[in-house]
Design a protein around this motif. Sequence first.
Motif, PDB file in Angstrom:
ATOM      1  N   SER A 441       0.814  -1.219   0.000  1.00  0.00           N
ATOM      2  CA  SER A 441       0.000   0.000   0.000  1.00  0.00           C
ATOM      3  C   SER A 441       0.842   1.259   0.000  1.00  0.00           C
ATOM      4  O   SER A 441       0.340   2.340  -0.360  1.00  0.00           O
ATOM      5  CB  SER A 441      -0.923   0.023   1.229  1.00  0.00           C
ATOM      6  N   GLU A 442       2.087   1.156   0.407  1.00  0.00           N
ATOM      7  CA  GLU A 442       2.891   2.354   0.672  1.00  0.00           C
ATOM      8  C   GLU A 442       3.059   3.280  -0.538  1.00  0.00           C
ATOM      9  O   GLU A 442       2.886   4.502  -0.396  1.00  0.00           O
ATOM     10  CB  GLU A 442       4.256   1.924   1.240  1.00  0.00           C
ATOM     11  N   PRO A 443       3.333   2.787  -1.751  1.00  0.00           N
ATOM     12  CA  PRO A 443       3.460   3.718  -2.879  1.00  0.00           C
ATOM     13  C   PRO A 443       2.176   4.493  -3.140  1.00  0.00           C
ATOM     14  O   PRO A 443       2.221   5.679  -3.513  1.00  0.00           O
ATOM     15  CB  PRO A 443       3.798   2.804  -4.069  1.00  0.00           C
ATOM     16  N   PHE A 444       1.036   3.848  -2.944  1.00  0.00           N
ATOM     17  CA  PHE A 444      -0.235   4.505  -3.210  1.00  0.00           C
ATOM     18  C   PHE A 444      -0.585   5.496  -2.106  1.00  0.00           C
ATOM     19  O   PHE A 444      -1.205   6.533  -2.365  1.00  0.00           O
ATOM     20  CB  PHE A 444      -1.325   3.450  -3.383  1.00  0.00           C
ATOM     21  N   LEU A 445      -0.157   5.203  -0.880  1.00  0.00           N
ATOM     22  CA  LEU A 445      -0.302   6.172   0.203  1.00  0.00           C
ATOM     23  C   LEU A 445       0.550   7.410  -0.076  1.00  0.00           C
ATOM     24  O   LEU A 445       0.129   8.542   0.176  1.00  0.00           O
ATOM     25  CB  LEU A 445       0.094   5.532   1.532  1.00  0.00           C
ATOM     26  N   VAL A 446       1.745   7.192  -0.609  1.00  0.00           N
ATOM     27  CA  VAL A 446       2.613   8.310  -0.988  1.00  0.00           C
ATOM     28  C   VAL A 446       1.952   9.143  -2.089  1.00  0.00           C
ATOM     29  O   VAL A 446       1.983  10.381  -2.059  1.00  0.00           O
ATOM     30  CB  VAL A 446       3.992   7.790  -1.440  1.00  0.00           C
ATOM     31  N   LEU A 447       1.335   8.474  -3.061  1.00  0.00           N
ATOM     32  CA  LEU A 447       0.634   9.201  -4.123  1.00  0.00           C
ATOM     33  C   LEU A 447      -0.557   9.973  -3.567  1.00  0.00           C
ATOM     34  O   LEU A 447      -0.895  11.056  -4.065  1.00  0.00           O
ATOM     35  CB  LEU A 447       0.179   8.233  -5.210  1.00  0.00           C
ATOM     36  N   ALA A 448      -1.209   9.436  -2.521  1.00  0.00           N
ATOM     37  CA  ALA A 448      -2.309  10.163  -1.885  1.00  0.00           C
ATOM     38  C   ALA A 448      -1.797  11.451  -1.244  1.00  0.00           C
ATOM     39  O   ALA A 448      -2.425  12.515  -1.368  1.00  0.00           O
ATOM     40  CB  ALA A 448      -2.990   9.280  -0.847  1.00  0.00           C
ATOM     41  N   VAL A 449      -0.664  11.377  -0.556  1.00  0.00           N
ATOM     42  CA  VAL A 449      -0.069  12.588   0.029  1.00  0.00           C
ATOM     43  C   VAL A 449       0.292  13.576  -1.070  1.00  0.00           C
ATOM     44  O   VAL A 449       0.052  14.789  -0.951  1.00  0.00           O
ATOM     45  CB  VAL A 449       1.179  12.225   0.867  1.00  0.00           C
ATOM     46  N   THR A 450       0.861  13.061  -2.142  1.00  0.00           N
ATOM     47  CA  THR A 450       1.233  13.931  -3.263  1.00  0.00           C
ATOM     48  C   THR A 450       0.007  14.614  -3.847  1.00  0.00           C
ATOM     49  O   THR A 450       0.044  15.812  -4.170  1.00  0.00           O
ATOM     50  CB  THR A 450       1.939  13.102  -4.349  1.00  0.00           C
ATOM     51  N   MET A 451      -1.087  13.881  -3.976  1.00  0.00           N
ATOM     52  CA  MET A 451      -2.313  14.477  -4.498  1.00  0.00           C
ATOM     53  C   MET A 451      -2.818  15.570  -3.567  1.00  0.00           C
ATOM     54  O   MET A 451      -3.269  16.633  -4.017  1.00  0.00           O
ATOM     55  CB  MET A 451      -3.381  13.396  -4.673  1.00  0.00           C
ATOM     56  N   ALA A 452      -2.745  15.324  -2.265  1.00  0.00           N
ATOM     57  CA  ALA A 452      -3.189  16.339  -1.308  1.00  0.00           C
ATOM     58  C   ALA A 452      -2.330  17.599  -1.409  1.00  0.00           C
ATOM     59  O   ALA A 452      -2.852  18.723  -1.335  1.00  0.00           O
ATOM     60  CB  ALA A 452      -3.135  15.766   0.106  1.00  0.00           C
ATOM     61  N   LEU A 453      -1.030  17.428  -1.594  1.00  0.00           N
ATOM     62  CA  LEU A 453      -0.159  18.591  -1.769  1.00  0.00           C
ATOM     63  C   LEU A 453      -0.522  19.341  -3.053  1.00  0.00           C
ATOM     64  O   LEU A 453      -0.489  20.574  -3.100  1.00  0.00           O
ATOM     65  CB  LEU A 453       1.305  18.152  -1.797  1.00  0.00           C
ATOM     66  N   GLY A 454      -0.864  18.600  -4.107  1.00  0.00           N
ATOM     67  CA  GLY A 454      -1.312  19.229  -5.341  1.00  0.00           C
ATOM     68  C   GLY A 454      -2.602  19.996  -5.148  1.00  0.00           C
ATOM     69  O   GLY A 454      -2.815  21.066  -5.746  1.00  0.00           O
ATOM     70  N   MET A 455      -3.505  19.473  -4.316  1.00  0.00           N
ATOM     71  CA  MET A 455      -4.742  20.183  -4.010  1.00  0.00           C
ATOM     72  C   MET A 455      -4.448  21.504  -3.306  1.00  0.00           C
ATOM     73  O   MET A 455      -5.109  22.518  -3.556  1.00  0.00           O
ATOM     74  CB  MET A 455      -5.646  19.292  -3.148  1.00  0.00           C
ATOM     75  N   ILE A 456      -3.464  21.490  -2.427  1.00  0.00           N
ATOM     76  CA  ILE A 456      -3.087  22.726  -1.725  1.00  0.00           C
ATOM     77  C   ILE A 456      -2.488  23.739  -2.696  1.00  0.00           C
ATOM     78  O   ILE A 456      -2.772  24.935  -2.633  1.00  0.00           O
ATOM     79  CB  ILE A 456      -2.085  22.404  -0.591  1.00  0.00           C
ATOM     80  N   MET A 457      -1.674  23.246  -3.631  1.00  0.00           N
ATOM     81  CA  MET A 457      -1.031  24.136  -4.601  1.00  0.00           C
ATOM     82  C   MET A 457      -2.027  24.726  -5.588  1.00  0.00           C
ATOM     83  O   MET A 457      -1.863  25.847  -6.069  1.00  0.00           O
ATOM     84  CB  MET A 457       0.059  23.374  -5.363  1.00  0.00           C
ATOM     85  N   GLY A 458      -3.082  23.946  -5.907  1.00  0.00           N
ATOM     86  CA  GLY A 458      -4.049  24.416  -6.883  1.00  0.00           C
ATOM     87  C   GLY A 458      -3.607  24.118  -8.298  1.00  0.00           C
ATOM     88  O   GLY A 458      -2.454  23.763  -8.564  1.00  0.00           O
ATOM     89  N   GLY A 459      -4.533  24.277  -9.233  1.00  0.00           N
ATOM     90  CA  GLY A 459      -4.242  24.031 -10.636  1.00  0.00           C
ATOM     91  C   GLY A 459      -3.568  25.213 -11.291  1.00  0.00           C
ATOM     92  O   GLY A 459      -3.289  26.238 -10.651  1.00  0.00           O
ATOM     93  N   PRO A 460      -3.301  25.112 -12.576  1.00  0.00           N
ATOM     94  CA  PRO A 460      -2.605  26.186 -13.291  1.00  0.00           C
ATOM     95  C   PRO A 460      -3.404  27.481 -13.347  1.00  0.00           C
ATOM     96  O   PRO A 460      -2.844  28.546 -13.592  1.00  0.00           O
ATOM     97  CB  PRO A 460      -2.384  25.601 -14.693  1.00  0.00           C
ATOM     98  N   ARG A 461      -4.709  27.396 -13.105  1.00  0.00           N
ATOM     99  CA  ARG A 461      -5.529  28.600 -13.122  1.00  0.00           C
ATOM    100  C   ARG A 461      -5.634  29.256 -11.749  1.00  0.00           C
ATOM    101  O   ARG A 461      -6.310  30.282 -11.604  1.00  0.00           O
ATOM    102  CB  ARG A 461      -6.931  28.265 -13.636  1.00  0.00           C
TER     103      ARG A 461
END
Length: 513
Positions: A441-461
């Motif tokens: 599960s660990e790689p997918f948990l890491v991807l979940a954290v990465t997605m959450a960080l992307g949510m904080i950063m926001g999209g290109p707009r």
Amino acid sequence: MTELTVESAPDQAATADGPGGVGADVRRRLHPPMPSDRLVSWLVTAGIAAIAATLRLIGLGFPKTKIFDEIYYATDAHHLVLHGVEWDDKTNSGSFIAHPPLGKWIIGLGEQIFGYNAIGWRITSVVAGVIAVVLVIRLGRRMFRSTLLGAVAGLLMTLDGMAFVSSRVGLLDIFLMLFVLAGFACAVMDREQSRRRWLAFLDGGGDPEHGRPRHGIPWWRLSGAALLGCGMAVKWSALWYIVLFVVLIYVWEAHTRRSAGMRHPWRDALLDEFGWLLASLAIFTVVYVASWAGWFANDHSWDRHWLRDHDHPEPPLIGSLYNLFQYHRDILAFHTGLTTKHDYQSWPMQWLTLGRPVAYYYNGDGLCAASQCSAEILLLGTPVLWWAFIPTLVAVAWWSIAKRDWRGWFVLLTSAAGILPWVYYEFSDHRTMFYFYALPSEPFLVLAVTMALGMIMGGPRARPERRLGGTLVAGGFVALVALCFLYFYPIYVGETITYSQWYARMWLGNKWI
């Protein structure tokens, strides 16, 4: 990170506001554009992979003796190289084993190249761990359409204590994790290939109600099936991922047809893809059975002639397969009856909170700058990272429900598949379990954290100030993980330190001792 698109939005017919008459919204849902920095992304990938490899290779030969379950798997690997099957020197015949042979064959490959020594039985784990880092980077970049977020995922994977320690020991779990990760990376590629095919069909003026794009052979899907079959040939716990793989492929195909404007996407996806899903199941089975080739080839393998030994006729091929089936019944009985207490056993509910890590090695007799010293190799995820998993999963679940984002559901389901099935054993028969069961599960948990960080950063707009602030938050989090990893590094590699220094790292007291 690109703006998080809603790919499973209500059906929308293609309108003539894009090339080929395909609506811009449909086009964006079917195939959002990839970043254009392909060369840079590979340079970034190579740099992070080099860091991961260097960290994992330093001091790999310590300790020189077998630690924890290396005493079983490194030994079995050696016997596979010598005899083609796990062997009992006392009886001079095949021995009973608890796990399929592929992972031990991989360990044996390292022993063949580097000799029957600590480097030999650990080197293939290093290779598997580094490949896993590369896959996480590339998968993260493709899912989130961001080289930056792919790099973040790779760095977090590189600096996670659980993945790090597992990459430096001759055990099976790192290979299971790699095959599962690779299999689902292929599933994501299959999803994109299918969506590109449908987009080209619509661009060419195709009508989804009266035609289909030319299917071709879904090589990514079949490759994923083969890889998950390899995972099953390492440990049976890959079974849950195989079930999830088939379900995801079907759901994604139905959603692709829905985005393309079909009236009955679920029915049509089943009719169109049923044959290929059966082919995938066949590949799982063939790859798994093929991993037992050494057992079939050796007349002295355990239960190799079970029918004959029990005075039953043993027809060619069918008899051998039945003997293997009987062997599997014995293995299953062993696993379901494994309730022996162990000092480092833990329950699934403890894994994400690091409630009980596993000590692979401990020596209190080394020399250091104090009267009492300690040297330990502790399987412990980097605490800053692992303690972020639960709030991250909650945030991703909220986002996935609110936005219907396939990426959120993907990381949630793949994370759950490596942990939740074990909860059954926790409440049913109290089977003996260990923290390292969570490694797939660990790689997918890491991807979940990465997605959450992307949510904080926001999209290109997003507003520039939000992008800047989000980037600083993401960078700060990665820096904290790096500092935490460095602090725990001595107890990841068995470095001799003073007892007080060692005890200072036992943050949860007796739960970590």
